[in-house]
Design an enzyme around this catalytic site. Structure first.
Site, mmCIF file in Angstrom:
data_model
loop_
_atom_site.group_PDB
_atom_site.id
_atom_site.type_symbol
_atom_site.label_atom_id
_atom_site.label_comp_id
_atom_site.label_asym_id
_atom_site.label_seq_id
_atom_site.Cartn_x
_atom_site.Cartn_y
_atom_site.Cartn_z
ATOM 1 N N ILE A 1 -41.603 33.911 65.490
ATOM 2 C CA ILE A 1 -42.869 33.403 64.840
ATOM 3 C C ILE A 1 -42.935 31.843 65.254
ATOM 4 O O ILE A 1 -42.232 31.309 64.538
ATOM 5 C CB ILE A 1 -42.957 33.904 63.520
ATOM 6 C CG1 ILE A 1 -43.310 35.332 63.372
ATOM 7 C CG2 ILE A 1 -44.257 33.193 62.839
ATOM 8 C CD1 ILE A 1 -43.254 35.945 61.888
ATOM 9 N N ARG B 1 -38.504 24.132 52.923
ATOM 10 C CA ARG B 1 -39.746 23.819 52.296
ATOM 11 C C ARG B 1 -40.089 24.425 51.057
ATOM 12 O O ARG B 1 -40.744 23.957 50.366
ATOM 13 C CB ARG B 1 -40.974 24.724 53.351
ATOM 14 C CG ARG B 1 -41.269 23.768 54.462
ATOM 15 C CD ARG B 1 -42.725 24.453 55.600
ATOM 16 N NE ARG B 1 -42.944 23.734 56.613
ATOM 17 C CZ ARG B 1 -43.632 22.737 56.528
ATOM 18 N NH1 ARG B 1 -44.480 22.039 55.530
ATOM 19 N NH2 ARG B 1 -43.878 22.110 57.648
#
Length: 293
Positions: free
Chosen positions: A204, A137
């Site tokens: 996560i 990203r």
């Protein structure tokens, strides 16, 4: 410092605004289902489309609603060092446990620039920092040598990493290069099993938004070294991990939540759009495989 299943919470929207009631319900449900900590305002929380006022409000609500039941790791990253510091200082006042700080995106800093960025945050933020590496990203990649240098330079502040590099060798690189316990959390659900085997302590997770109990049970099996049970749960969740990225995240996970929870809509903010029919079919099939519908 952190372990287990840690959902990167979606930010519910309704008619273009943050749906505070749905967010509070999500926080309560996640804790009840066994999530070990919560991450508001991460990538899955569409932090890049939240105003600073909304960003801070979501952090504030998460801390209020969790009420000390689990740690809160607030998304505080930015491609602007000063704005990241602003988020860290607010998060500190709000009472979070740590700030999740992504490698600056778009600017494409060098490794020296990354060291300078995170050093500035560590020196002035007054809050433990979880590094967040997601080169898919950000384009920028926190190299292992950089992570180790930062962790050694700021042992009381740089306490963990969320690694979504998809390079499992980095778990050992960090373990060998840091002269103390350093918390490593997977940022890829589909790699959580080998990541934990290599020395990680949790994930996560995107998938944990919709399957918190299963993800928590999977992480417990890993921690207990129950490989047979961990594999069984991983097989059950595996199609869902991939379905969450059939379209740009978090559109698929919001669709999945809207299918399984009456208080959740599938609304996302531009430039994201709702799931395609193809992605919806993939999510529907994965939810069925996991036994969630």
């Amino acid at each position: 410092m952190f372990s287990g299943s840690i959902p990167a919470l979606v930010t519910p929207f309704r008619d273009g605004k943050v749906d505070e009631a749905a967010f509070r319900t999500l926080v309560d449900w996640q804790i009840e289902q066994g999530s070990a900590a919560l991450v508001p305002c991460g990538t899955t929380g569409e932090a890049s489309t939240l105003s600073n006022a909304e960003h801070h409000r979501v952090i504030e609500m998460c801390v209020e609603q969790a009420a000390g039941r689990v740690p809160i790791i607030a998304g505080c990253g930015s491609n602007d060092t000063n704005n990241a510091l602003l988020h860290l200082k607010f998060a500190k006042k709000a009472g979070v446990t740590a700030g999740l700080c992504v490698a600056p995106y778009y600017n494409k800093p060098s490794q020296a620039g990354l060291i300078a960025h995170f050093s500035h945050l560590a020196e002035h933020g007054d809050l433990p920092i979880v590094l967040y590496n997601v080169p898919g990203r950000t384009v920028t990649d926190l190299q292992p040598e950089t992570v180790c240098e930062l962790a050694e330079k700021f042992p009381e502040v740089i306490v963990a990493i969320k690694d979504a590099s998809e390079d499992l060798s980095r778990v050992a690189d960090h373990r060998m290069g840091i002269s103390r316990d350093f918390c490593q959390l997977s940022g890829n659900d589909e790699l959580a099993l080998p990541f934990n085997a290599a020395g990680g302590s949790g994930c996560i997770s995107v998938t944990a938004n919709v399957a918190p109990a299963l993800c928590a049970e999977f992480q417990k099996a890993c921690a207990d070294n129950d490989l047979v049970r961990a594999r069984e749960l991983n097989d059950r969740l595996y199609p869902l991990h991939y379905a969450m990225f059939e379209d740009s995240s978090p559109a698929p996970v919001k669709y999945a939540l809207s299918r399984t929870q009456s208080w959740m809509t599938d609304e996302v903010r531009l430039p994201l759009v709702a799931c395609s029919d193809h992605a919806r079919r993939a999510v529907d099939k994965a939810l069925e495989h996991a036994g969630l519908v």
